[in-house]
Motif scaffolding. Structure first.
Motif, PDB file in Angstrom:
ATOM      1  N   ILE A 352       0.737  -1.206   0.038  1.00 36.51           N
ATOM      2  CA  ILE A 352      -0.206  -0.080  -0.037  1.00 36.51           C
ATOM      3  C   ILE A 352       0.874   1.415  -0.156  1.00 36.51           C
ATOM      4  CG2 ILE A 352      -1.871  -1.270   1.303  1.00 36.51           C
ATOM      5  CD1 ILE A 352      -1.013   0.362   3.793  1.00 36.51           C
ATOM      6  N   GLN A 353       0.503   2.329  -0.528  1.00 36.64           N
ATOM      7  CA  GLN A 353       1.099   3.650  -0.567  1.00 36.64           C
ATOM      8  C   GLN A 353      -0.094   4.610  -0.341  1.00 36.64           C
ATOM      9  OE1 GLN A 353       3.131   4.352  -3.985  1.00 36.64           O
ATOM     10  NE2 GLN A 353       4.915   3.138  -3.626  1.00 36.64           N
ATOM     11  N   SER A 354       0.173   5.826   0.195  1.00 36.62           N
ATOM     12  CA  SER A 354      -0.604   6.943   0.633  1.00 36.62           C
ATOM     13  C   SER A 354       0.022   8.270  -0.128  1.00 36.62           C
ATOM     14  CB  SER A 354      -0.988   7.120   1.817  1.00 36.62           C
ATOM     15  OG  SER A 354      -1.931   6.319   2.367  1.00 36.62           O
ATOM     16  N   CYS A 355      -0.470   8.667  -1.052  1.00 37.26           N
ATOM     17  CA  CYS A 355       0.184   9.743  -1.836  1.00 37.26           C
ATOM     18  C   CYS A 355      -0.631  11.021  -2.034  1.00 37.26           C
ATOM     19  CB  CYS A 355       0.183   9.147  -3.507  1.00 37.26           C
ATOM     20  SG  CYS A 355       1.267   7.660  -3.343  1.00 37.26           S
ATOM     21  N   THR A 356       0.039  12.268  -1.830  1.00 40.01           N
ATOM     22  CA  THR A 356      -0.788  13.439  -2.108  1.00 40.01           C
ATOM     23  C   THR A 356      -0.870  13.430  -3.719  1.00 40.01           C
ATOM     24  OG1 THR A 356       1.330  14.502  -1.999  1.00 40.01           O
ATOM     25  CG2 THR A 356       0.108  14.384   0.033  1.00 40.01           C
ATOM     26  N   MET A 404      -2.868   0.256  -3.887  1.00 47.62           N
ATOM     27  CA  MET A 404      -2.771  -1.192  -3.498  1.00 47.62           C
ATOM     28  C   MET A 404      -2.268  -1.977  -4.713  1.00 47.62           C
ATOM     29  SD  MET A 404      -6.702  -0.717  -1.576  1.00 47.62           S
ATOM     30  CE  MET A 404      -6.976   0.308  -3.009  1.00 47.62           C
ATOM     31  N   LYS A 405      -1.869  -3.185  -4.348  1.00 47.75           N
ATOM     32  CA  LYS A 405      -1.460  -4.137  -5.185  1.00 47.75           C
ATOM     33  C   LYS A 405      -0.755  -5.077  -4.520  1.00 47.75           C
ATOM     34  CE  LYS A 405       3.438  -2.949  -6.706  1.00 47.75           C
ATOM     35  NZ  LYS A 405       3.946  -4.211  -6.500  1.00 47.75           N
ATOM     36  N   ASP A 409       2.058  -7.917  -8.889  1.00 44.03           N
ATOM     37  CA  ASP A 409       1.362  -7.298  -9.620  1.00 44.03           C
ATOM     38  C   ASP A 409       2.195  -5.966 -10.092  1.00 44.03           C
ATOM     39  OD1 ASP A 409      -0.906  -8.775  -9.512  1.00 44.03           O
ATOM     40  OD2 ASP A 409      -1.995  -7.765  -8.292  1.00 44.03           O
ATOM     41  N   GLU A 410       2.107  -5.641 -11.380  1.00 47.46           N
ATOM     42  CA  GLU A 410       2.968  -4.580 -11.727  1.00 47.46           C
ATOM     43  C   GLU A 410       2.115  -3.045 -11.679  1.00 47.46           C
ATOM     44  OE1 GLU A 410       4.165  -5.166 -15.699  1.00 47.46           O
ATOM     45  OE2 GLU A 410       5.424  -6.959 -15.166  1.00 47.46           O
ATOM     46  N   SER A 411       0.837  -3.147 -11.800  1.00 52.10           N
ATOM     47  CA  SER A 411       0.050  -1.966 -11.721  1.00 52.10           C
ATOM     48  C   SER A 411      -0.584  -1.822 -10.438  1.00 52.10           C
ATOM     49  CB  SER A 411      -0.999  -2.005 -12.937  1.00 52.10           C
ATOM     50  OG  SER A 411      -1.797  -3.193 -12.739  1.00 52.10           O
ATOM     51  N   VAL A 425     -17.470   6.768   0.990  1.00 50.82           N
ATOM     52  CA  VAL A 425     -17.398   5.529   1.863  1.00 50.82           C
ATOM     53  C   VAL A 425     -18.081   6.091   3.182  1.00 50.82           C
ATOM     54  CG1 VAL A 425     -15.728   4.321   3.291  1.00 50.82           C
ATOM     55  CG2 VAL A 425     -15.055   4.852   0.993  1.00 50.82           C
ATOM     56  N   SER A 426     -19.357   5.618   3.180  1.00 49.42           N
ATOM     57  CA  SER A 426     -20.187   5.828   4.335  1.00 49.42           C
ATOM     58  C   SER A 426     -20.068   5.001   5.582  1.00 49.42           C
ATOM     59  CB  SER A 426     -21.674   6.071   3.958  1.00 49.42           C
ATOM     60  OG  SER A 426     -21.908   4.636   3.430  1.00 49.42           O
ATOM     61  N   GLY A 427     -19.401   3.937   5.515  1.00 51.27           N
ATOM     62  CA  GLY A 427     -19.147   2.960   6.734  1.00 51.27           C
ATOM     63  C   GLY A 427     -18.020   2.115   6.376  1.00 51.27           C
ATOM     64  N   ASN A 428     -18.213   0.916   5.955  1.00 56.08           N
ATOM     65  CA  ASN A 428     -17.017   0.060   5.748  1.00 56.08           C
ATOM     66  C   ASN A 428     -16.975  -0.528   4.261  1.00 56.08           C
ATOM     67  OD1 ASN A 428     -18.758  -2.835   5.961  1.00 56.08           O
ATOM     68  ND2 ASN A 428     -18.964  -1.717   8.104  1.00 56.08           N
ATOM     69  N   THR A 429     -16.058  -0.745   3.388  1.00 57.25           N
ATOM     70  CA  THR A 429     -16.106  -1.368   2.023  1.00 57.25           C
ATOM     71  C   THR A 429     -14.929  -2.064   2.062  1.00 57.25           C
ATOM     72  OG1 THR A 429     -16.844   1.081   1.671  1.00 57.25           O
ATOM     73  CG2 THR A 429     -15.654  -0.338   0.002  1.00 57.25           C
ATOM     74  N   PHE A 430     -15.074  -3.028   1.139  1.00 57.97           N
ATOM     75  CA  PHE A 430     -14.028  -4.033   0.662  1.00 57.97           C
ATOM     76  C   PHE A 430     -13.385  -3.304  -0.474  1.00 57.97           C
ATOM     77  CE2 PHE A 430     -16.527  -6.984   3.251  1.00 57.97           C
ATOM     78  CZ  PHE A 430     -15.446  -7.595   3.841  1.00 57.97           C
ATOM     79  N   LEU A 431     -12.211  -2.992  -0.548  1.00 55.85           N
ATOM     80  CA  LEU A 431     -11.664  -2.400  -1.765  1.00 55.85           C
ATOM     81  C   LEU A 431     -11.092  -3.712  -2.714  1.00 55.85           C
ATOM     82  CD1 LEU A 431      -9.581   0.325  -0.336  1.00 55.85           C
ATOM     83  CD2 LEU A 431     -11.998   0.367  -1.345  1.00 55.85           C
ATOM     84  N   THR A 432     -11.830  -3.746  -3.849  1.00 55.46           N
ATOM     85  CA  THR A 432     -11.602  -4.754  -4.933  1.00 55.46           C
ATOM     86  C   THR A 432     -10.695  -4.339  -6.012  1.00 55.46           C
ATOM     87  OG1 THR A 432     -13.534  -4.682  -5.857  1.00 55.46           O
ATOM     88  CG2 THR A 432     -13.415  -6.095  -3.907  1.00 55.46           C
ATOM     89  N   GLU A 433     -10.290  -5.466  -6.866  1.00 52.70           N
ATOM     90  CA  GLU A 433      -9.624  -4.886  -7.946  1.00 52.70           C
ATOM     91  C   GLU A 433     -10.861  -4.700  -9.324  1.00 52.70           C
ATOM     92  OE1 GLU A 433      -5.731  -7.806  -8.100  1.00 52.70           O
ATOM     93  OE2 GLU A 433      -7.596  -8.890  -8.218  1.00 52.70           O
ATOM     94  N   THR A 434     -12.040  -5.054  -9.144  1.00 51.52           N
ATOM     95  CA  THR A 434     -12.928  -4.755 -10.108  1.00 51.52           C
ATOM     96  C   THR A 434     -13.904  -3.779  -9.607  1.00 51.52           C
ATOM     97  OG1 THR A 434     -14.277  -6.688  -9.356  1.00 51.52           O
ATOM     98  CG2 THR A 434     -12.603  -6.967 -11.067  1.00 51.52           C
TER      99      THR A 434
END
Length: 434
Positions: A352-356, A404-405, A409-411, A425-434
């Motif tokens: 994971i990365q957090s970027c401005t 995220m990757k 993965d390359e991308s 995001v109003s609560g909780n979310t699964f972040l997925t590739e699709t």
């Protein structure tokens, strides 16, 4: 008439024996081993010591060589014992090195016809198991595990109070519940997680590893966190400190990299005391065993994840999720952030990365590309590993983006952190590739 009186005398003797070690009136004997009728004890114990056995021999069949192999027990690192209490409860455990190889918890025991012994209960993983064996007239016991191994036990002196605990009982999640004078003030939290892990280099294969988390001044703008991961665990043949009640051994938790070192001891299976090893007269913190590292509410939510989930994202989770994890460090992505984000790794390790930066939009309003200015944070989320981040989530244009990757993965998969559709995001979310 003589035979009749003999029968009555035998029945009376059986009734007197029903309150002996392990027998309970009305219990049904094991179906295997032959015989019907009520379970009965073999011998009336002379003292509580007669309810405890130590393994002196082990037999197992080696399929590779087509032979039964016999081992003398106990050894320096390998031992097993058996407890058949007078209330009908039972415990069996086989310990190799620092961990349980097999065990029986929440067990019950019966003696049936022909001195057949049956134990039922739960194994290490909570699965229901049954173990059968025999109790001989000399009170020796043979017991066969679900794996087909046979242990032969001899009566032994029951350990003193606390002696029924061993270093394998350290495994689990421990949450601070008090006991540190002067430092146990409000807004302080501590968490100790001890896991059993496989190691090819250890006899028996298992080792114990610990993670220690501590947070102070949680009610201020500058909380103080201490985190120690990959702590090694070894047994010490000494009490935690003078006057400490319990088993006269403790465990050393230490890091060869950071030099951090702690001492831990159990007073009973669900209570642990911890102190720093460099402060023999220092305060001892009390920890209580928890059901798991992740709070129940979080565990139940994760059970509904989609198969393609990369990570789990929960914005400002409720107290029942946040409080059990408040000892974990908070990474500030923005100074004075008003929101908290809990990220949890899922099936695989995830980079994971957090970027401005800022988002470029396509003509249809969807995200085209994130133009990065600065990488504020980069790391890896392990499987079921939680991490905290703080920032202020804008209502419209995102100032930060989560990348995220998987390591192979390359991308990157991107998620701008904003209250604006389609990334609201109003609560909780699964972040997925699709």
């Amino acid at each position: 008439m003589g035979r009749k009186y003999l029968t009555l005398a035998s029945a009376l003797l059986l009734a007197l024996c029903l309150n002996a070690c392990g027998s309970r009136p009305g219990t049904v004997p094991p179906p295997s081993g032959g015989g019907e009728g009520e379970g009965s004890p073999l011998l009336t114990p002379a003292s509580p010591d007669d309810c405890y056995w130590t393994a002196v021999r082990h037999e197992s069949y080696n399929t590779s060589y087509g032979r039964t192999e016999v081992s003398t027990m106990p050894t320096e690192k390998w031992w097993a014992d058996l407890v058949l209490d007078e209330d009908g409860t039972a415990q069996f455990r086989e310990v190799l090195g620092l961990g349980y190889t097999s065990c029986l918890r929440n067990g019950q025991w019966w003696l049936g016809a022909d001195n057949v012994l049956r134990l039922t209960g739960e194994d290490y993983d909570g699965e229901l198991v049954t173990m059968d064996g025999r109790m001989e007239k000399d009170r020796s016991v043979m017991l066969e595990t679900p794996y087909g191994d046979r242990f032969y036990f001899e009566p032994a002196q029951k350990p003193d109070s606390g002696g029924e605990l061993c270093i394998a009982d350290l495994e689990g999640t421990w949450r601070m519940t008090g006991g540190e004078p002067g430092a146990g003030e409000k807004h302080m939290a501590s968490l100790l997680n001890i896991e059993r892990r496989w190691s090819d280099g250890e006899e028996g294969g298992y080792i114990l590893r610990a993670e220690y988390y501590s947070a102070r001044l949680l009610d201020t703008d500058t909380p103080q966190y201490e985190t120690q991961k990959k702590l090694l665990v070894e047994k010490r043949e000494e009490a935690l400190s003078d006057g400490f009640s319990g088993e006269p051994w403790s465990a050393r938790l230490f890091s060869e990299e950071s030099g951090a070192e702690y001492l831990a001891a159990l007073t009973e299976r669900n209570t642990l005391y911890l102190r720093r090893s460099d402060a023999p007269d220092g305060p001892q913190t009390v920890y209580t065993r928890s059901d798991g590292f992740l709070p129940e509410t979080l565990t139940l939510t994760l059970a509904d994840e989609p198969d393609s989930a990369l990570i789990f994202y929960w914005r400002d989770p409720p107290a029942e999720v946040a409080q059990p994890l408040e000892a974990l460090p908070m990474t500030a992505l923005e100074k004075g952030g008003q929101n908290r984000i809990l990220l949890v790794g899922r099936w695989y390790e995830t980079d994971i990365q957090s970027c401005t930066g800022r988002a470029e939009q396509n003509e249809d309003g969807t995200l085209g590309e994130w133009l990065t200015d600065t990488v504020l944070y980069e790391g890896t989320l392990g499987i079921d590993e939680p991490q905290w981040f703080s920032l202020s989530i804008p209502e419209k244009n995102a100032r930060l983006c989560l990348f995220m990757k998987r390591p192979w993965d390359e991308s990157w998969f991107t998620w701008p952190i904003t209250d604006q559709d389609p990334f609201l995001v109003s609560g909780n979310t699964f972040l997925t590739e699709t």
